[in-house]
Design an enzyme around this catalytic site. Sequence first.
Site, PDB file in Angstrom:
ATOM      1  N   HIS A 308      19.067  15.735  65.547  1.00  0.00           N
ATOM      2  CA  HIS A 308      19.854  16.958  65.689  1.00  0.00           C
ATOM      3  C   HIS A 308      19.601  17.854  64.496  1.00  0.00           C
ATOM      4  O   HIS A 308      19.426  17.357  63.381  1.00  0.00           O
ATOM      5  CB  HIS A 308      21.351  16.638  65.798  1.00  0.00           C
ATOM      6  N   ASP A 366      23.515  13.609  74.055  1.00  0.00           N
ATOM      7  CA  ASP A 366      22.795  13.423  75.317  1.00  0.00           C
ATOM      8  C   ASP A 366      22.343  11.990  75.547  1.00  0.00           C
ATOM      9  O   ASP A 366      21.836  11.661  76.608  1.00  0.00           O
ATOM     10  CB  ASP A 366      21.565  14.343  75.356  1.00  0.00           C
TER      11      ASP A 366
HETATM   12  N1  CMC Z   1      11.929  11.537  68.053  1.00  0.00           N
HETATM   13  C1  CMC Z   1      10.971  11.370  67.106  1.00  0.00           C
HETATM   14  N2  CMC Z   1      10.870  12.136  66.013  1.00  0.00           N
HETATM   15  C2  CMC Z   1      11.780  13.127  65.854  1.00  0.00           C
HETATM   16  C3  CMC Z   1      12.790  13.350  66.791  1.00  0.00           C
HETATM   17  C4  CMC Z   1      12.858  12.515  67.921  1.00  0.00           C
HETATM   18  N3  CMC Z   1      13.810  12.685  68.848  1.00  0.00           N
HETATM   19  N4  CMC Z   1      13.551  14.399  66.394  1.00  0.00           N
HETATM   20  C5  CMC Z   1      13.019  14.823  65.236  1.00  0.00           C
HETATM   21  N5  CMC Z   1      11.947  14.058  64.907  1.00  0.00           N
HETATM   22  C6  CMC Z   1      11.137  14.177  63.686  1.00  0.00           C
HETATM   23  C7  CMC Z   1      10.181  15.352  63.806  1.00  0.00           C
HETATM   24  O1  CMC Z   1       8.924  14.944  64.321  1.00  0.00           O
HETATM   25  C8  CMC Z   1      10.092  15.820  62.389  1.00  0.00           C
HETATM   26  O2  CMC Z   1       9.188  14.966  61.700  1.00  0.00           O
HETATM   27  P1  CMC Z   1       8.284  15.559  60.482  1.00  0.00           P
HETATM   28  O3  CMC Z   1       9.264  15.994  59.427  1.00  0.00           O
HETATM   29  O4  CMC Z   1       7.447  14.389  60.091  1.00  0.00           O
HETATM   30  O5  CMC Z   1       7.514  16.702  61.064  1.00  0.00           O
HETATM   31  C9  CMC Z   1      11.493  15.544  61.812  1.00  0.00           C
HETATM   32  O6  CMC Z   1      12.019  14.486  62.624  1.00  0.00           O
HETATM   33  C10 CMC Z   1      12.415  16.759  61.894  1.00  0.00           C
HETATM   34  O7  CMC Z   1      12.383  17.253  63.227  1.00  0.00           O
HETATM   35  P2  CMC Z   1      12.456  18.791  63.614  1.00  0.00           P
HETATM   36  O8  CMC Z   1      11.928  18.952  64.982  1.00  0.00           O
HETATM   37  O9  CMC Z   1      11.851  19.603  62.511  1.00  0.00           O
HETATM   38  O10 CMC Z   1      14.020  18.994  63.565  1.00  0.00           O
HETATM   39  P3  CMC Z   1      14.819  20.127  64.296  1.00  0.00           P
HETATM   40  O11 CMC Z   1      16.103  20.242  63.581  1.00  0.00           O
HETATM   41  O12 CMC Z   1      13.983  21.361  64.427  1.00  0.00           O
HETATM   42  O13 CMC Z   1      15.023  19.561  65.780  1.00  0.00           O
HETATM   43  C11 CMC Z   1      15.909  18.539  67.723  1.00  0.00           C
HETATM   44  C12 CMC Z   1      16.193  19.033  66.282  1.00  0.00           C
HETATM   45  C13 CMC Z   1      17.221  18.163  68.390  1.00  0.00           C
HETATM   46  C14 CMC Z   1      15.264  19.660  68.533  1.00  0.00           C
HETATM   47  C15 CMC Z   1      14.963  17.316  67.644  1.00  0.00           C
HETATM   48  O14 CMC Z   1      15.564  16.275  66.924  1.00  0.00           O
HETATM   49  C16 CMC Z   1      14.540  16.844  69.047  1.00  0.00           C
HETATM   50  O15 CMC Z   1      13.588  17.370  69.615  1.00  0.00           O
HETATM   51  N6  CMC Z   1      15.247  15.803  69.613  1.00  0.00           N
HETATM   52  C17 CMC Z   1      14.971  15.353  70.952  1.00  0.00           C
HETATM   53  C18 CMC Z   1      15.615  16.312  71.960  1.00  0.00           C
HETATM   54  C19 CMC Z   1      17.119  16.142  72.020  1.00  0.00           C
HETATM   55  O16 CMC Z   1      17.660  15.052  72.102  1.00  0.00           O
HETATM   56  N7  CMC Z   1      17.834  17.287  72.029  1.00  0.00           N
HETATM   57  C20 CMC Z   1      19.288  17.342  72.169  1.00  0.00           C
HETATM   58  C21 CMC Z   1      19.962  17.850  70.942  1.00  0.00           C
HETATM   59  S1  CMC Z   1      21.757  17.592  70.984  1.00  0.00           S
HETATM   60  C22 CMC Z   1      22.321  18.537  72.308  1.00  0.00           C
HETATM   61  C23 CMC Z   1      22.006  19.982  72.239  1.00  0.00           C
HETATM   62  O17 CMC Z   1      22.041  20.598  71.177  1.00  0.00           O
HETATM   63  O18 CMC Z   1      21.747  20.562  73.283  1.00  0.00           O
END
Ligand code: CMC
Length: 431
Positions: A308, A366
């Site tokens: 998140h 989720d």
């Molecule tokens: N699985 C594997 N690696 C992950 C994941 C994951 N679910 N989420 C983040 N990472 C890694 C990502 O690869 C990155 O690694 P690095 O620093 O080596 O590049 C690091 O963690 C930070 O990730 P980010 O994408 O820069 O973080 P963000 O804050 O931009 O993204 C997120 C947050 C929710 C989009 C992301 O964690 C994600 O894609 N999760 C899976 C989708 C999900 O479950 N979404 C629902 C969110 S809660 C409900 C809502 O808000 O709607």
Amino acid sequence: MAEPKKTATLSFGNTSIELPILTPTAGPDVIDIRKLYGEGEVFTYDPGFTSTAACDSAITYIDGDLGELLYRGYPIEQLADKSHHLEVCFLLLYGELPNAAQMEDFERRVTRHTMVHEQIHNFFRGFRRDSHPMATMVGVVGALSAFYHDSLDISDPWHREVAAIRMIAKLPTIAAMAYKYSIGQPFVYPRNSLDYASNFLHMCFAVPCEDYVVQPALAKAMDRIMMLHADHEQNASTSTVRLAGSSGANPFACIAAGIACLWGPAHGGANQACLEMLREIGTVDRIPEYIKRAKDKNDPFRLMGFGHRVYKNFDPRAKVMKESADEVLDLLGVHNNETLKVAKELERIALQDDYFVEKKLYPNVDFYSGIILEAMGFPTSMFTPIFAVSRTIGWISQWKEMIGDPTQKIGRPRQLYIGQPRRDYVGVDHR
Ligand code: CMC
């Protein structure tokens, strides 16, 4: 807002600018950069708004390190345990918990608006039957402005109020209609004798040829899902609603924009993607293979329902959702549910894995919600529409707060231009 007591000094080249530091009631201080371009002729650069507050708001607070979520100051765990969705709607919209008379009046106003204009039935019929319910919802909610001309004047507080009540009342009806339409069943009209969650389940699962009795425990679980999703401060879809609303667009158009944004798999679409992932993993012995893929930089696969932007600790909503999943499956007599087993084991393994520990990736809301919704009988395509129904109150409360803010301006981000500098047009013969 309190007068700033502290300042930050930003120096670059021969310029030095004093910037006020604003102190919120909770959370980190905020450097007010509004005069930066005027005085310093520079912009800040923050794609994805990782360090930027785009507004002030008194609705919802998240402490990502503690894993805390407050609606108008009340912890989500207390509300999930003691409140109900319509009471939470009142709280988010008006700022305080209602007394008994206010609650009764609010329920009466909402239930008076649960039906949709009959012509909307015909509008639905223009869609293909196999459309995703989110696709039909974006269209139908956007079209509400073509049906309710008497609540479009955003400068009139009464119009804003009626639009808010209409949206809270009609979104469950529209989501249920989208579902019924996609499975070829007749639309079921709302029943105002039922509570909000029971009415939604009734509109989704009743058919004209036999009685359908909503199980109170399932209605309670549905209501809790709605409360847990009701608001989440300035997330992508809420920011979309605010940005759309900042131009003066009508509220129905703004909420339709929010629904469109919510659909993406990184946001509200994650609940569908998560259940599909758990099904694809299928059995506990295949988990290590998926953990390995999630950690592989060259593989686009991510563990859906994990991670998140704000929570760097347990998502408090996921904890409540996990308990609810156990309760609902128990109630429905679903024992040894393979998907739940996979989810629990995946959570256990991921929480011990260095990659997830170092990056502070925890299960989010989720991760367990899909298991509950599937057990209730919803297909995966309805998971995100249910999120949209639940989040409607958050969107409309944030929209109302923004419109009522006298300092509100049209949202207009700047950019770091990396394209061609000025150049002269070249005729086609010389290209
Ligand atoms: N699985 C594997 N690696 C992950 C994941 C994951 N679910 N989420 C983040 N990472 C890694 C990502 O690869 C990155 O690694 P690095 O620093 O080596 O590049 C690091 O963690 C930070 O990730 P980010 O994408 O820069 O973080 P963000 O804050 O931009 O993204 C997120 C947050 C929710 C989009 C992301 O964690 C994600 O894609 N999760 C899976 C989708 C999900 O479950 N979404 C629902 C969110 S809660 C409900 C809502 O808000 O709607």
